[in-house]
Design a protein around this motif. Structure first.
Motif, short mmCIF file in Angstrom:
data_model
loop_
_atom_site.label_atom_id
_atom_site.label_comp_id
_atom_site.label_asym_id
_atom_site.label_seq_id
_atom_site.Cartn_x
_atom_site.Cartn_y
_atom_site.Cartn_z
N CYS A 185 0.96 -1.56 -0.34
CA CYS A 185 0.06 0.91 0.30
C CYS A 185 0.74 0.93 -0.17
N ALA A 186 0.62 1.75 -1.06
CA ALA A 186 1.67 3.38 -1.11
C ALA A 186 0.49 4.34 -2.06
N PRO A 187 0.82 6.12 -1.97
CA PRO A 187 0.21 6.48 -2.64
C PRO A 187 1.22 6.34 -4.01
N LEU A 188 0.40 6.32 -5.10
CA LEU A 188 1.34 6.59 -6.69
C LEU A 188 1.33 7.62 -7.25
N ASN A 189 0.79 8.44 -6.75
CA ASN A 189 0.08 9.89 -7.57
C ASN A 189 1.22 10.21 -7.99
N HIS A 190 2.36 10.60 -7.12
CA HIS A 190 4.01 11.14 -7.53
C HIS A 190 4.11 10.87 -9.43
N MET A 191 4.43 8.78 -9.03
CA MET A 191 5.18 7.93 -9.40
C MET A 191 4.67 8.37 -10.65
N VAL A 192 3.44 8.39 -10.54
CA VAL A 192 1.94 8.21 -12.09
C VAL A 192 2.27 9.53 -12.42
N HIS A 193 2.66 11.21 -11.68
CA HIS A 193 2.00 11.89 -12.32
C HIS A 193 4.12 11.98 -13.10
N ALA A 194 4.72 11.88 -12.98
CA ALA A 194 6.13 11.59 -13.64
C ALA A 194 5.82 11.90 -15.19
N VAL A 195 5.42 10.14 -14.99
CA VAL A 195 5.14 9.67 -16.05
C VAL A 195 4.59 10.25 -17.74
N LEU A 196 3.34 10.67 -16.58
CA LEU A 196 2.16 11.36 -17.07
C LEU A 196 3.03 12.77 -17.64
N GLN A 197 4.01 13.69 -17.55
CA GLN A 197 4.39 14.47 -17.02
C GLN A 197 5.22 14.24 -18.65
N GLN A 198 5.81 12.76 -18.74
CA GLN A 198 6.73 12.72 -20.14
C GLN A 198 6.50 12.04 -21.04
N VAL A 199 5.29 11.71 -20.93
CA VAL A 199 5.39 11.07 -22.45
C VAL A 199 3.36 10.73 -21.83
N GLY A 200 2.70 11.67 -21.35
CA GLY A 200 1.49 11.59 -21.39
C GLY A 200 0.94 11.16 -22.26
N SER A 201 0.76 11.73 -23.20
CA SER A 201 -0.51 11.80 -24.44
C SER A 201 0.04 10.26 -25.03
N GLN A 202 1.52 9.45 -24.61
CA GLN A 202 1.53 8.12 -25.58
C GLN A 202 0.74 6.93 -24.31
N VAL A 203 0.29 7.24 -23.12
CA VAL A 203 0.02 6.69 -22.13
C VAL A 203 -1.54 6.33 -22.64
N ALA A 204 -2.38 5.39 -22.86
CA ALA A 204 -3.38 5.20 -22.85
C ALA A 204 -3.73 4.88 -21.92
N LEU A 205 -3.96 3.92 -21.24
CA LEU A 205 -4.41 3.73 -19.70
C LEU A 205 -3.83 2.99 -18.77
N LEU A 206 -4.25 3.77 -17.26
CA LEU A 206 -4.19 3.29 -16.14
C LEU A 206 -5.15 2.11 -15.46
N ARG A 207 -4.57 1.51 -14.86
CA ARG A 207 -5.92 0.95 -13.86
C ARG A 207 -4.60 -0.35 -12.67
N ASP A 208 -5.09 -0.30 -11.39
CA ASP A 208 -4.29 -0.43 -10.22
C ASP A 208 -5.70 -1.45 -10.55
N PRO A 209 -4.26 -2.62 -10.11
CA PRO A 209 -5.25 -4.26 -9.77
C PRO A 209 -5.21 -4.52 -8.31
N THR A 210 -6.53 -3.55 -7.42
CA THR A 210 -6.83 -3.95 -5.73
C THR A 210 -7.50 -5.33 -6.29
N ARG A 211 -8.86 -5.52 -5.59
CA ARG A 211 -9.25 -6.89 -5.45
C ARG A 211 -9.59 -7.08 -7.23
N GLY A 212 -9.42 -8.86 -7.03
CA GLY A 212 -9.59 -9.00 -8.83
C GLY A 212 -8.98 -9.85 -8.77
N GLY A 213 -7.39 -8.17 -8.67
CA GLY A 213 -6.15 -9.11 -8.90
C GLY A 213 -6.22 -8.96 -10.61
N LEU A 214 -4.82 -8.44 -10.43
CA LEU A 214 -4.14 -8.53 -12.41
C LEU A 214 -4.78 -9.33 -13.37
#
Lengths: 335, 335
Positions: free
Chosen positions: B195-224
């Protein structure tokens, strides 16, 4: 009879089935449809209100409503009390395994109906299922957001001495309806929850005299007495209330007399308190009276520049009773 | 030992005490302070994300965290999965009477710490208290909002064939940590919730290559497994995953082998799945690897224009296993 099972909350195939069968059926809208981890939508620049409430009312169904009606109206009303136009709601369900599908469907269909009545969309949600005995049937959280129109500024800091205090109707109906059902009392059919979305009525007031409305509050848990005391303390004014102006239905008063409840501290779910400039009091009353949910609105008192932080109730027999925050009470799970 | 009583939820004097003693102490911010029926703040025009989750994890405390940590991180992460910058959270508490003040305080202080770590403010809330046996210790709902930066458009409709699928780290740690605690297993100290906040890491990805990221999902209940199957169905693509690229810690795999769990379906609380254009895969991996919570990020598979709606797992022994949504499972209350 079909019932909710633990697997309906595991995030997999059965969760999908439950969502498609009930949630999408009653909450249909374009923003909910993608079933992503949240809803995405455009907002204009401006001031927004954001609020949340969990509903744990017992029993789940009671005269005039159910937990789903409360969950939508309560959060819609909290937004309206911020001067906002309620727009988007979330719905978090915590369900006890074994809840009959029939009951779940009735609750969700009521939520859908109330959302339509209040003109809001339920755009995101979450469903958890826990074992028997780990929750009592169903608890619902709704959070909501809405934009505050320009020129509207509602808050305790706006309340000054010599303002008028209006209540939009009768006191205690919700509490007595729920308690009557809980204890199996054979009460008159006229005792029903007052639960209703107030946003259209409040918006009509704000559209006409918005800049002269200082504060809006809905007297839910804690009742009118607690909210007035909070206003007196937060806004640093004294408050004088005229008991003869409070509207309490005879049946409600009778049950209160028998059970020892004070209507001043009973929860309401379809009432609001307005603190307004005296110049607009009559106009506000006229607007409220034109709505079914405001037909018994009454000017109940005033704010003052003395007895700061205190609320005095001028009783019908001539005395003054000091009104404090609700202390120990015997009415848990009223909303 | 001081404990939460029913009157702490009645909306009156005792509710005020609880709020001032614990809520205002740990969630301090200017928007919460007025304690109105909601928070008011300014927003810029643009696209917003809105999400909600109820947390019912059992036990309340487990290796590496507690329900409060989940409640803040889970909702922060759901906002991040919409490409939004998480900003404001609500907190709805449902507490069982008798909960020791110590435990409540530990949960709320963790929520305050996590809010700071994620750079969000908890601006509105609600506290209900129910009788013993009407809830199991404490359930928490958090809802959240955040703005989506211009140029970012995340959603299942963006996923096309021949995109790469990345997972930010190992699978199953959260589920095994919670199950180990629940069943009193004497597991290695290295098994902790992710358990951890992922927003800073995800934001870093989006800032650099945001337009090439199609989907983000976190595999909580139900898993990957469940999330990949959802992506295949919603986005109408086939998905091929290479089992040898999945990161599963040895201790987690061992517990899975003994208890018969499949790591593919275990809940994670600090991981995300990214579907990206192949041109940016290496750059995304580099960014993820530079964050502690993404140090084990791995390119696990691809989307395809065949086998639409299906997920095939290329196993280490050379076969292909079809991955479906999680069906019946034995792990309720994992988050």
């Amino acid at each position: 009879m079909e019932r909710v099972r633990l697997v309906h909350g595991n995030g997999g195939r059965f969760s999908h089935e439950l969502t498609e069968r009930f949630i999408l059926k009653y909450f249909t809208n374009d923003l909910l449809a993608p079933l992503h981890d949240g809803a995405q939508f455009s907002v204009p620049s401006g001031r927004m209100a954001f609020t949340t409430d969990s509903y744990v009312v017992q029993p789940t169904f009671f005269p005039g409503g159910n937990i789903g009606k409360l969950a939508v109206c309560g959060t819609v009303n909290d937004l309206a009390m911020n001067g906002a136009i309620p727009q988007y709601l979330s719905c978090g369900l915590i369900i006890e395994e074994g809840l009959p599908f029939d009951e779940l469907e009735l609750i969700l269909s009521t939520m859908g109906d109330m959302a339509k009545a209040a003109n809001v969309q339920i755009v995101t949600g979450d469903t958890k299922v826990v074992k028997k005995g780990e929750v009592d049937k169903i608890y619902i959280n709704t959070s909501g957001i809405g934009m505050i129109p320009e020129g509207i500024n509602i808050g305790p800091n706006r309340v000054k001495p010599n303002m008028d205090i209006i209540v939009s109707g009768s006191l205690g109906d919700h509490s007595i309806a729920v308690m009557g059902e809980r204890f199996g009392l054979e009460l008159s059919d006229t005792i029903q929850t007052d639960c209703a979305p107030l946003n259209h009525m409040v918006h009509a007031v704000l559209q006409q005299v918005g800049s002269q409305v200082a504060l809006l509050r809905d007297p839910t848990r804690g009742g009118l007495g607690t909210v007035l005391k909070e206003i007196a303390e937060q806004s640093q004014v004294g408050i004088k209330v005229n008991e003869s102006q409070l509207v309490i239905h005879d049946e409600v008063q009778s049950v209160c007399d028998i059970l020892g409840y004070d209507p001043l501290y009973l929860a309401n779910e379809g009432k609001c308190i307005l603190v307004v400039e005296p110049t607009v009091t009559n106009q506000v009353l006229e607007i409220l009276h034109s709505y079914p949910e405001g037909r018994e609105a009454s000017h109940i008192g005033k704010t003052m520049d003395k007895n700061i932080g205190k609320v005095g109730l001028q009783t019908s027999i001539g005395g003054v009773r000091l009104v404090d925050l609700l202390g120990e009470d015997q009415v848990p799970r009223i909303c």
